[in-house]
Design a protein around this motif. Sequence first.
Motif, PDB file in Angstrom:
ATOM      1  N   GLY A  94      -0.457  12.130 -15.783  1.00 23.38           N
ATOM      2  CA  GLY A  94       0.936  11.920 -16.157  1.00 23.38           C
ATOM      3  C   GLY A  94       1.058  10.751 -17.116  1.00 23.38           C
ATOM      4  N   ASP A  95       1.962   9.810 -16.786  1.00 25.28           N
ATOM      5  CA  ASP A  95       2.136   8.617 -17.607  1.00 25.28           C
ATOM      6  C   ASP A  95       1.175   7.497 -17.211  1.00 25.28           C
ATOM      7  OD1 ASP A  95       4.187   9.787 -19.033  1.00 25.28           O
ATOM      8  OD2 ASP A  95       5.738   9.081 -17.656  1.00 25.28           O
ATOM      9  N   ASN A  96       0.269   7.792 -16.281  1.00 29.76           N
ATOM     10  CA  ASN A  96      -0.653   6.782 -15.784  1.00 29.76           C
ATOM     11  C   ASN A  96      -2.001   6.957 -16.471  1.00 29.76           C
ATOM     12  OD1 ASN A  96      -1.607   4.686 -14.295  1.00 29.76           O
ATOM     13  ND2 ASN A  96      -1.606   5.743 -12.325  1.00 29.76           N
ATOM     14  N   PRO A  97      -2.330   6.116 -17.464  1.00 28.59           N
ATOM     15  CA  PRO A  97      -3.586   6.300 -18.198  1.00 28.59           C
ATOM     16  C   PRO A  97      -4.802   6.033 -17.325  1.00 28.59           C
ATOM     17  CG  PRO A  97      -2.496   4.279 -18.889  1.00 28.59           C
ATOM     18  CD  PRO A  97      -1.548   4.985 -17.985  1.00 28.59           C
ATOM     19  N   ALA A  98      -5.928   6.608 -17.754  1.00 29.71           N
ATOM     20  CA  ALA A  98      -7.164   6.510 -16.981  1.00 29.71           C
ATOM     21  C   ALA A  98      -7.561   5.068 -16.717  1.00 29.71           C
ATOM     22  CB  ALA A  98      -8.290   7.238 -17.724  1.00 29.71           C
ATOM     23  N   VAL A  99      -7.425   4.202 -17.730  1.00 31.87           N
ATOM     24  CA  VAL A  99      -7.873   2.822 -17.570  1.00 31.87           C
ATOM     25  C   VAL A  99      -7.056   2.097 -16.506  1.00 31.87           C
ATOM     26  CG1 VAL A  99      -6.400   1.970 -19.454  1.00 31.87           C
ATOM     27  CG2 VAL A  99      -8.443   0.688 -18.788  1.00 31.87           C
ATOM     28  N   GLU A 100      -5.767   2.381 -16.409  1.00 34.42           N
ATOM     29  CA  GLU A 100      -4.941   1.712 -15.406  1.00 34.42           C
ATOM     30  C   GLU A 100      -5.226   2.270 -14.008  1.00 34.42           C
ATOM     31  OE1 GLU A 100      -0.845   1.309 -16.387  1.00 34.42           O
ATOM     32  OE2 GLU A 100      -1.250   0.324 -18.309  1.00 34.42           O
ATOM     33  N   ARG A 101      -5.539   3.556 -13.925  1.00 26.98           N
ATOM     34  CA  ARG A 101      -5.921   4.138 -12.628  1.00 26.98           C
ATOM     35  C   ARG A 101      -7.223   3.509 -12.142  1.00 26.98           C
ATOM     36  NH1 ARG A 101      -7.274   9.547 -12.604  1.00 26.98           N
ATOM     37  NH2 ARG A 101      -7.052   9.437 -10.336  1.00 26.98           N
ATOM     38  N   PHE A 102      -8.180   3.376 -13.043  1.00 25.77           N
ATOM     39  CA  PHE A 102      -9.462   2.757 -12.685  1.00 25.77           C
ATOM     40  C   PHE A 102      -9.272   1.312 -12.255  1.00 25.77           C
ATOM     41  CE2 PHE A 102     -12.787   0.032 -14.814  1.00 25.77           C
ATOM     42  CZ  PHE A 102     -13.686   0.058 -13.760  1.00 25.77           C
ATOM     43  N   MET A 103      -8.510   0.542 -13.023  1.00 24.05           N
ATOM     44  CA  MET A 103      -8.353  -0.866 -12.706  1.00 24.05           C
ATOM     45  C   MET A 103      -7.550  -1.069 -11.431  1.00 24.05           C
ATOM     46  SD  MET A 103     -10.222  -2.505 -14.714  1.00 24.05           S
ATOM     47  CE  MET A 103      -9.721  -4.143 -14.191  1.00 24.05           C
ATOM     48  N   ARG A 104      -6.605  -0.175 -11.143  1.00 21.47           N
ATOM     49  CA  ARG A 104      -5.893  -0.308  -9.881  1.00 21.47           C
ATOM     50  C   ARG A 104      -6.862  -0.086  -8.715  1.00 21.47           C
ATOM     51  NH1 ARG A 104      -0.769   2.573  -6.840  1.00 21.47           N
ATOM     52  NH2 ARG A 104      -0.221   0.671  -5.736  1.00 21.47           N
ATOM     53  N   HIS A 105      -7.749   0.898  -8.865  1.00 21.23           N
ATOM     54  CA  HIS A 105      -8.766   1.108  -7.837  1.00 21.23           C
ATOM     55  C   HIS A 105      -9.616  -0.146  -7.676  1.00 21.23           C
ATOM     56  CE1 HIS A 105     -12.221   3.866  -6.191  1.00 21.23           C
ATOM     57  NE2 HIS A 105     -11.761   3.025  -5.284  1.00 21.23           N
ATOM     58  N   TYR A 106      -9.985  -0.755  -8.794  1.00 16.87           N
ATOM     59  CA  TYR A 106     -10.790  -1.982  -8.742  1.00 16.87           C
ATOM     60  C   TYR A 106     -10.062  -3.057  -7.929  1.00 16.87           C
ATOM     61  CZ  TYR A 106     -13.444  -6.088 -10.005  1.00 16.87           C
ATOM     62  OH  TYR A 106     -14.187  -7.236  -9.932  1.00 16.87           O
ATOM     63  N   PHE A 107      -8.787  -3.273  -8.216  1.00 19.98           N
ATOM     64  CA  PHE A 107      -8.069  -4.361  -7.546  1.00 19.98           C
ATOM     65  C   PHE A 107      -7.782  -4.031  -6.079  1.00 19.98           C
ATOM     66  CE2 PHE A 107      -6.879  -5.351 -12.030  1.00 19.98           C
ATOM     67  CZ  PHE A 107      -7.573  -6.541 -12.093  1.00 19.98           C
ATOM     68  N   LEU A 108      -7.621  -2.758  -5.746  1.00 17.75           N
ATOM     69  CA  LEU A 108      -7.481  -2.396  -4.337  1.00 17.75           C
ATOM     70  C   LEU A 108      -8.783  -2.680  -3.584  1.00 17.75           C
ATOM     71  CD1 LEU A 108      -5.454   0.944  -4.620  1.00 17.75           C
ATOM     72  CD2 LEU A 108      -4.654  -1.232  -3.653  1.00 17.75           C
ATOM     73  N   ILE A 109      -9.917  -2.436  -4.244  1.00 20.98           N
ATOM     74  CA  ILE A 109     -11.204  -2.779  -3.632  1.00 20.98           C
ATOM     75  C   ILE A 109     -11.316  -4.290  -3.449  1.00 20.98           C
ATOM     76  CG2 ILE A 109     -13.690  -2.908  -4.103  1.00 20.98           C
ATOM     77  CD1 ILE A 109     -12.920  -0.198  -3.109  1.00 20.98           C
ATOM     78  N   ALA A 110     -10.899  -5.061  -4.475  1.00 17.61           N
ATOM     79  CA  ALA A 110     -10.938  -6.527  -4.370  1.00 17.61           C
ATOM     80  C   ALA A 110     -10.059  -7.004  -3.219  1.00 17.61           C
ATOM     81  CB  ALA A 110     -10.487  -7.157  -5.685  1.00 17.61           C
ATOM     82  N   LYS A 111      -8.912  -6.356  -3.041  1.00 20.51           N
ATOM     83  CA  LYS A 111      -8.020  -6.698  -1.928  1.00 20.51           C
ATOM     84  C   LYS A 111      -8.709  -6.393  -0.594  1.00 20.51           C
ATOM     85  CE  LYS A 111      -3.465  -5.355  -0.105  1.00 20.51           C
ATOM     86  NZ  LYS A 111      -3.891  -4.503   1.028  1.00 20.51           N
ATOM     87  N   GLU A 112      -9.418  -5.279  -0.540  1.00 15.39           N
ATOM     88  CA  GLU A 112     -10.129  -4.902   0.679  1.00 15.39           C
ATOM     89  C   GLU A 112     -11.236  -5.902   0.999  1.00 15.39           C
ATOM     90  OE1 GLU A 112     -10.444  -0.541   2.429  1.00 15.39           O
ATOM     91  OE2 GLU A 112     -11.559  -0.820   0.564  1.00 15.39           O
ATOM     92  N   VAL A 113     -11.907  -6.403  -0.043  1.00 13.21           N
ATOM     93  CA  VAL A 113     -12.939  -7.423   0.165  1.00 13.21           C
ATOM     94  C   VAL A 113     -12.323  -8.660   0.809  1.00 13.21           C
ATOM     95  CG1 VAL A 113     -14.551  -8.991  -0.996  1.00 13.21           C
ATOM     96  CG2 VAL A 113     -14.432  -6.590  -1.684  1.00 13.21           C
ATOM     97  N   GLY A 114     -11.111  -9.033   0.348  1.00 18.19           N
ATOM     98  CA  GLY A 114     -10.433 -10.171   0.961  1.00 18.19           C
ATOM     99  C   GLY A 114     -10.138  -9.939   2.428  1.00 18.19           C
ATOM    100  N   SER A 115      -9.718  -8.726   2.761  1.00 16.86           N
ATOM    101  CA  SER A 115      -9.438  -8.408   4.165  1.00 16.86           C
ATOM    102  C   SER A 115     -10.708  -8.448   5.007  1.00 16.86           C
ATOM    103  CB  SER A 115      -8.787  -7.024   4.258  1.00 16.86           C
ATOM    104  OG  SER A 115      -7.542  -7.008   3.595  1.00 16.86           O
ATOM    105  N   LEU A 116     -11.801  -7.946   4.439  1.00 20.70           N
ATOM    106  CA  LEU A 116     -13.072  -7.985   5.167  1.00 20.70           C
ATOM    107  C   LEU A 116     -13.507  -9.418   5.434  1.00 20.70           C
ATOM    108  CD1 LEU A 116     -14.985  -5.184   3.240  1.00 20.70           C
ATOM    109  CD2 LEU A 116     -14.321  -5.112   5.643  1.00 20.70           C
ATOM    110  N   THR A 117     -13.267 -10.287   4.468  1.00 17.92           N
ATOM    111  CA  THR A 117     -13.614 -11.695   4.647  1.00 17.92           C
ATOM    112  C   THR A 117     -12.850 -12.295   5.821  1.00 17.92           C
ATOM    113  OG1 THR A 117     -14.042 -11.900   2.282  1.00 17.92           O
ATOM    114  CG2 THR A 117     -13.724 -13.933   3.499  1.00 17.92           C
ATOM    115  N   ARG A 118     -11.581 -11.903   5.938  1.00 22.09           N
ATOM    116  CA  ARG A 118     -10.778 -12.425   7.045  1.00 22.09           C
ATOM    117  C   ARG A 118     -11.263 -11.875   8.390  1.00 22.09           C
ATOM    118  NH1 ARG A 118      -6.226 -15.176   6.290  1.00 22.09           N
ATOM    119  NH2 ARG A 118      -5.525 -15.516   4.155  1.00 22.09           N
TER     120      ARG A 118
END
Length: 941
Positions: free
Chosen positions: A323-347
């Motif tokens: 749709g209006d969501n380009p591939a690069v933004e979909r990929f980077m959102r996945h990246y940042f969700l993973i980074a958020k998950e890493v923070g949760s794992l640390t806790r």
Amino acid sequence: MPPRLRPTRLEYVVDGVRLRAQLTTAALENLGDEQAQRRAALEVLKSALFRGRMIAKERLENGAGGIETARLLSGVTDEVVSALYDFTTVHIHRARNPTEGERLALMAVGGYGRGTLAPFSDIDLLFVRPYKQTAHAESVIEYMLYALWDLGFKVGHASRTVEECIKLSREDFTIRTSILEARRLTGDPELAQELVRRFQADVVKGTGAEFVAAKLKERDDRHARAGASRYMVEPNVKEGKGGLRDLNTLFWIAQYLHPGEPIEKVMQLEMFTGREVRAFIRAFDFLWAVRSHLHFTTGRPEERLTFDMQPEIARRMGYGDRGDNPAVERFMRHYFLIAKEVGSLTRVFAAKLEAERVKSEPRGISRLLPGRRTKKKPLDVKGFHEVNGRLAVEGREVFEQDPINLLRLFKIADARNLDLHPDAFTEASRAAPLITSAVRRDRHAAKVFLSILAHGRDPQRTLALMTEAGVLGRFVPEYGRIVAQMQFNMYHSYTVDEHTLRAVGVIADIAAGRLAEDHPLAVQVMPLIDDREALFLAMLLHDTGKGGAGGQEKAGARAARQACERLGLERSRIELVAWLVEHHLVMSDYAQKRDVSDPRTVTDFARIVENPERLRLLLVLTVADIRAVGPGVWNGWKGQLMRELYMATEAVFRGGRGSDAAAALKRHHENAAYDARIAIARADPTAESWADAMEDAYYTAFDPREVVAHAALSRRAAAGGGAAADCRVVPERNAVEVVIAATDRPRLFVDLAEAVTALGGNIVGARVFTSRTGQALDVFYVQDVTGQAYGADNPRGLQRLAEALEAAGRGESVAREARRSGDQARMAAFAITPTVVLDNEASETSTVVEASGRDRPGLLAALARTISDAGLSILSAHIDGYGERAVDAFYVTGPDGEKLSDARKRNALKNALEAVLEAEDAAPPSGRRANLQRARASVAR
């Protein structure tokens, strides 16, 4: 996403037996010629290494996992290094009757010891000796290192005895960590086993607390260097917050606290739930895939996911537009969700350490000392208590019995300035799905939430914790949709949610008076704002329309209405929040792209804002929004423009609205000009003729003292060849003010702008005044490439700039200095559509030309030249930049001071300016150059 492949067995990639047979053949065929043996062996090893890497690359591009790729590359390297060791010790430096001192073990340490490698990672090797170095061992090590360097490896190496390893490990945590992951590659197995046994017994045993303290401090220091936020839009995959190094830190601590256990078993020690183990593996696999793709794509050990790399990595990892969501933004959102998950794992990991009493207090190294007593303190809120300075809950049932407690948890922690106990954070994360539609519409929940947002002690930190736990996104789904959302541009330094929370924090700082020096006007008006909650809500929701139907502003207003209605706000407050969200960019646009001294600018802006309360709200909202974009985006120049617009609009509200206000403003300007001329005549009679000849608008920009200085500059120009210039640093504008007096002529502004550009200056604002006697006074505000005042710490640089402008004012050419290419390569990653708008309604007397396109050195001068070639006069220029995009606005008039109304000439000018925006910074291709020349010729006609 591509289908996952079965793991590759290493023997299909590098056959170790065959490899050693080839090396033996190379040695025998070149017997007696050591150089020839070496060359032949290196060819064999290079071929094996290349084949292994290419197979790994091919499989990665076809969907193999990141961990599989890293292990495959490590396995290939193992075979090559081990085969080289065998070749060296059998054919080159063979010990016929090896003595005890010639025993040698070769071990992989550090990341290589862990058995994972990126394509261009360093390899860390440890040569273990029984005691002092022998000539034989020295020869083997030297031969191997030179061969490895010739194979293209970057090698970190050490040669030590077991005793030396133990001694240095006790003294240096970096060495201790590297040996923690030591793995025998080849050589004497007993030496390798002795090192592992001694290390665990003499170094690890009883030192868990100090190791944890050192690793956590090291992590904090690394985050500070790489960028404290895990949501930087160009993240460092290895070193950044939420990256591979954070996961490695968990590995190290887990291994250290459970010595001798394989990592697979460590992960099963009730430290994580099955869901969290899967999240750990998923994060590791994704980050390793990204890192490996980065290395293969760039051909070097690149760890930063820069803008120019992001689209390519997204493509290689199988992301497509949706749709209006380009591939690069979909990929980077996945990246940042993973980074958020890493923070949760640390806790979660911290919670396990807490249970083992390795970590027992929220601050200071003392928190890591084992054996401290747990201090439990009851609170006056049912279900909550304090443990060693942290807020804890009785259990999950606290949230199950009343889901609003998920919000109260964060409110209590903020109000009492308590850190959250890791167990409480973990339980809140797991209980977040309890926030249902009914909870979102509960008036008590709304009251708790608004108290946190608008009245909390530290709302930025509290909301960030709520985001990490998944609570805020569940309670405000509109905000939840922008969590980890990427903005693929060079203007924003953070993800949408991180930018939003930072902006909320700026408003809180303004309200507390902490930013009085930077934002005196905002701090002054903040206490006058009637609806503080509306302001904070608008800030939280201002970017929720990104990617929405109808554009960001309209979609954001719809989202704000939905959120506010659910929170139970009355209709007038709902409409106020929605209005602020829809118009949150208006003040910035008017201040930076329009001429604030033009009465039409102020009256149009006042017509949009309508009342003083909205003006105050919009000022604070705009300041916070710009400041939270990223480091260095806010500066004194923008602050000055904002203050001027605010004060002029406030004066309109005091004098009336609509046409009455415009008339009042015009009379104000006329009266100001009259009063200024009287004051100047009294202060300096020689300046009276200059003052009489200048237009009224001139006096809205300068005070009498400055006018006297300008008159003196004009006299100096007349006596010194036709042009004179002065430069002075204006700290409040974060720029150098450059004033040039010269005889007016066509292209004068263009020549001056080109002179500034030639010396490496960036023009951030310009005004042009012409007296009735034909004298021009052009004023430029100039910064350097770093966004600081040009030449502020270099008086000679300012002198050179003044001399160059005087020469340009006389019509002489100015030599161009070489400029740094800067971010041109990264800018190339963005598709930017040039736009040109001609507006005859934005000013009473001028046509406003707004040109927007890819930024580059010299763009302002090129646009100004095109306008001048069209026979138009530039009255002012307003320059703004949004990362890779520049937006330049010009107030122009025709030869007789009229607006540009002829449709044919308007279209010709628009086409010519678009051609300039499309042209490259360097010489354009012949076709483009011809198009540009034709467009200019059409304008001239």
